[in-house]
Structure formats: structure tokens, C-alpha cells
Design an enzyme around this catalytic site. Structure first.
Site, PDB file in Angstrom:
ATOM      1  N   LYS A  97      17.040 -16.561 -28.844  1.00  0.00           N
ATOM      2  CA  LYS A  97      16.732 -15.137 -28.920  1.00  0.00           C
ATOM      3  C   LYS A  97      18.010 -14.285 -28.835  1.00  0.00           C
ATOM      4  CE  LYS A  97      12.071 -15.594 -26.971  1.00  0.00           C
ATOM      5  NZ  LYS A  97      11.086 -15.053 -25.998  1.00  0.00           N
ATOM      6  N   TYR A 116       4.549 -13.148 -33.323  1.00  0.00           N
ATOM      7  CA  TYR A 116       3.899 -12.893 -32.029  1.00  0.00           C
ATOM      8  C   TYR A 116       2.526 -12.258 -32.233  1.00  0.00           C
ATOM      9  CZ  TYR A 116       8.252 -14.180 -29.725  1.00  0.00           C
ATOM     10  OH  TYR A 116       9.349 -14.879 -29.274  1.00  0.00           O
ATOM     11  N   PHE A 125       2.918  -4.790 -23.487  1.00  0.00           N
ATOM     12  CA  PHE A 125       4.357  -5.062 -23.496  1.00  0.00           C
ATOM     13  C   PHE A 125       4.880  -5.453 -24.877  1.00  0.00           C
ATOM     14  CE2 PHE A 125       3.518  -9.554 -23.601  1.00  0.00           C
ATOM     15  CZ  PHE A 125       2.412  -9.754 -22.788  1.00  0.00           C
ATOM     16  N   ARG A 164       9.280 -28.281 -25.271  1.00  0.00           N
ATOM     17  CA  ARG A 164       8.559 -27.348 -24.378  1.00  0.00           C
ATOM     18  C   ARG A 164       8.861 -27.654 -22.915  1.00  0.00           C
ATOM     19  NH1 ARG A 164       6.173 -22.349 -25.488  1.00  0.00           N
ATOM     20  NH2 ARG A 164       4.474 -22.644 -24.026  1.00  0.00           N
ATOM     21  N   THR A 201       7.298 -19.447 -19.076  1.00  0.00           N
ATOM     22  CA  THR A 201       7.705 -18.224 -19.775  1.00  0.00           C
ATOM     23  C   THR A 201       8.607 -17.315 -18.938  1.00  0.00           C
ATOM     24  OG1 THR A 201       5.586 -18.346 -20.934  1.00  0.00           O
ATOM     25  CG2 THR A 201       6.808 -16.280 -21.120  1.00  0.00           C
ATOM     26  N   ASN A 255      13.909 -14.277 -22.032  1.00  0.00           N
ATOM     27  CA  ASN A 255      13.897 -15.684 -21.572  1.00  0.00           C
ATOM     28  C   ASN A 255      14.611 -16.625 -22.539  1.00  0.00           C
ATOM     29  OD1 ASN A 255      11.986 -15.548 -23.531  1.00  0.00           O
ATOM     30  ND2 ASN A 255      10.252 -16.153 -22.259  1.00  0.00           N
ATOM     31  N   HIS A 298      12.684 -19.305 -27.729  1.00  0.00           N
ATOM     32  CA  HIS A 298      11.295 -19.559 -28.086  1.00  0.00           C
ATOM     33  C   HIS A 298      11.196 -21.031 -28.468  1.00  0.00           C
ATOM     34  CE1 HIS A 298       7.444 -19.445 -30.187  1.00  0.00           C
ATOM     35  NE2 HIS A 298       8.048 -20.192 -31.119  1.00  0.00           N
ATOM     36  N   GLU A 357       5.119 -22.343 -37.733  1.00  0.00           N
ATOM     37  CA  GLU A 357       6.310 -21.553 -37.387  1.00  0.00           C
ATOM     38  C   GLU A 357       7.526 -21.998 -38.195  1.00  0.00           C
ATOM     39  OE1 GLU A 357       6.682 -21.817 -33.129  1.00  0.00           O
ATOM     40  OE2 GLU A 357       4.995 -20.472 -32.791  1.00  0.00           O
TER      41      GLU A 357
HETATM   42  P1  ADP Z   1       6.167 -18.631 -24.501  1.00  0.00           P
HETATM   43  O1  ADP Z   1       7.367 -17.984 -25.157  1.00  0.00           O
HETATM   44  O2  ADP Z   1       6.519 -19.277 -23.200  1.00  0.00           O
HETATM   45  O3  ADP Z   1       5.419 -19.547 -25.443  1.00  0.00           O
HETATM   46  P2  ADP Z   1       4.133 -16.529 -24.920  1.00  0.00           P
HETATM   47  O4  ADP Z   1       3.824 -17.072 -26.278  1.00  0.00           O
HETATM   48  O5  ADP Z   1       2.995 -16.242 -23.998  1.00  0.00           O
HETATM   49  O6  ADP Z   1       5.148 -17.462 -24.087  1.00  0.00           O
HETATM   50  O7  ADP Z   1       4.941 -15.158 -25.068  1.00  0.00           O
HETATM   51  C1  ADP Z   1       5.880 -15.001 -26.086  1.00  0.00           C
HETATM   52  C2  ADP Z   1       7.043 -14.178 -25.558  1.00  0.00           C
HETATM   53  O8  ADP Z   1       6.590 -12.862 -25.243  1.00  0.00           O
HETATM   54  C3  ADP Z   1       7.637 -14.728 -24.255  1.00  0.00           C
HETATM   55  O9  ADP Z   1       8.587 -15.737 -24.477  1.00  0.00           O
HETATM   56  C4  ADP Z   1       8.253 -13.475 -23.674  1.00  0.00           C
HETATM   57  O10 ADP Z   1       9.500 -13.213 -24.285  1.00  0.00           O
HETATM   58  C5  ADP Z   1       7.254 -12.390 -24.075  1.00  0.00           C
HETATM   59  N1  ADP Z   1       6.243 -12.170 -23.020  1.00  0.00           N
HETATM   60  C6  ADP Z   1       5.086 -12.840 -22.845  1.00  0.00           C
HETATM   61  N2  ADP Z   1       4.404 -12.362 -21.798  1.00  0.00           N
HETATM   62  C7  ADP Z   1       5.147 -11.340 -21.296  1.00  0.00           C
HETATM   63  C8  ADP Z   1       4.985 -10.417 -20.210  1.00  0.00           C
HETATM   64  N3  ADP Z   1       3.899 -10.446 -19.428  1.00  0.00           N
HETATM   65  N4  ADP Z   1       5.953  -9.526 -19.999  1.00  0.00           N
HETATM   66  C9  ADP Z   1       7.029  -9.465 -20.781  1.00  0.00           C
HETATM   67  N5  ADP Z   1       7.256 -10.308 -21.829  1.00  0.00           N
HETATM   68  C10 ADP Z   1       6.328 -11.232 -22.082  1.00  0.00           C
END
Ligand code: ADP
Length: 154
Positions: free
Chosen positions: A9, A49, A57, A85, A91, A112, A115, A126
């Protein structure tokens, strides 16, 4: 062999973490088969997304993912989706376990740094989102016979 998508990212680029992250997947034994820099558009972000576009958010996700280029890469290996993973961690970086990429390298839920595809079906979709067939490189892995036992690669 399974393939999975990892996106470094904008926070990974801005924090100078790309080498560290790529190195972790290399050391694990995953094979890099495609990689490029990419800049998210609003449309591509909403597609990627789609499961979060209605969340309050989401605007933060969009601005964060468009703040700088990203690096998209495809890693290959047995059970690559689950392996990546597990190495990625949960997350929220503050809750991700030490030893994982997020647990070791970030402090945020949104920022974070990577992805990673969450299942085999999503990985295929994807990868198609960012790569075409000519982006993939087919080459023999020099360490293949030492990475896996013979009965694992039948
Ligand atoms: P992951 O990336 O662990 O698969 P998700 O698909 O649930 O998680 O979410 C995609 C991305 O959206 C996350 O990596 C994070 O950057 C952002 N995200 C998800 N939930 C939140 C939240 N509650 N607050 C802020 N950012 C979030």
C-alpha cells in the site's frame, strides 16, 4: 501451484518498507511471478474494496489507497493464499501478532501497509483485476527441490 495477490500500500512505499516486505515473502520460499507499480483510481478502488464501499470509513480507504503509487505483486507456492494471509496478520496492525508483517511493521487499522487476498477464489479475481496473462513470468525456481518434498509437488 497456487497464486495470490499482495499489494504494498502507499504507506509501505512512503515508509520505505517495500524491500523488507518483499524480502519476507522471498525468504519464506514464495516465488515472485509478477510485479508492477500501479496508481489506484477511484473506480479501481471501489471495485477492489466493493465489500466496504458503504462503510463510513470508506472515504479514508479511498484517500489512503490513492495517496501514492502501490506495488502489486503475485506470489506463487503451495497453499500460497493461506501462507501469505498468515504472514500478513490481522487487519488492525495494533492487534496483529508479532512475527506477522502487520504485527511487526505497522500501528494502524487502515495504514496496515499490505493487502493480501483472503481466499483462492478472491485471489483469482483480484489477480485478474491488476494483471493480464503477459504480465506473468514463467521460470524455473532454483530452490524448488529443496523447498518442497517430492510427495508435496505431485
Ligand atoms: P483485510 O485487508 O485484512 O483483508 P478487510 O478486507 O476487512 O481487511 O478491509 C480492507 C482494508 O480496509 C483493510 O486492510 C484496512 O486498510 C481497511 N479497513 C477495514 N476495516 C477498517 C476499519 N474499521 N477502520 C479503518 N480501516 C479499515
Amino acid at each position: 501451484m497456487e497464486r495470490t495477490l499482495v499489494i504494498l500500500k502507499p504507506s509501505a512505499l512512503q515508509r520505505g518498507m517495500c524491500g523488507e516486505i518483499i524480502s519476507r515473502f522471498e525468504k519464506k520460499g514464495l516465488k515472485l511471478v509478477a510485479m508492477k507499480m500501479y496508481r489506484f483510481t477511484k473506480e479501481k478502488c471501489a471495485e477492489h474494496y466493493a465489500h466496504l464501499v458503504r462503510k463510513p470509513f470508506y472515504p479514508i480507504i479511498e484517500s489512503s489507497m490513492m495517496a501514492a503509487p502501490v506495488i502489486v505483486c503475485c506470489w506463487e507456492g503451495i497453499d500460497a493464499v493461506d501462507v501469505v494471509r498468515l504472514m500478513t496478520g490481522s487487519t488492525n496492525g495494533r492487534q496483529a501478532l508479532p512475527g506477522t508483517v502487520r504485527g511487526d511493521l505497522c500501528m494502524s487499522h487502515q495504514e496496515n501497509i499490505i493487502h493480501a487476498s483472503d481466499n483462492v477464489e478472491n485471489a483469482a479475481a483480484e489477480l485478474d483485476r491488476f494483471f493480464t496473462e503477459s504480465d506473468y513470468f514463467d521460470y524455473p525456481s532454483a530452490q524448488f527441490n529443496y523447498l518442497y518434498a517430492a510427495d508435496e509437488t505431485d
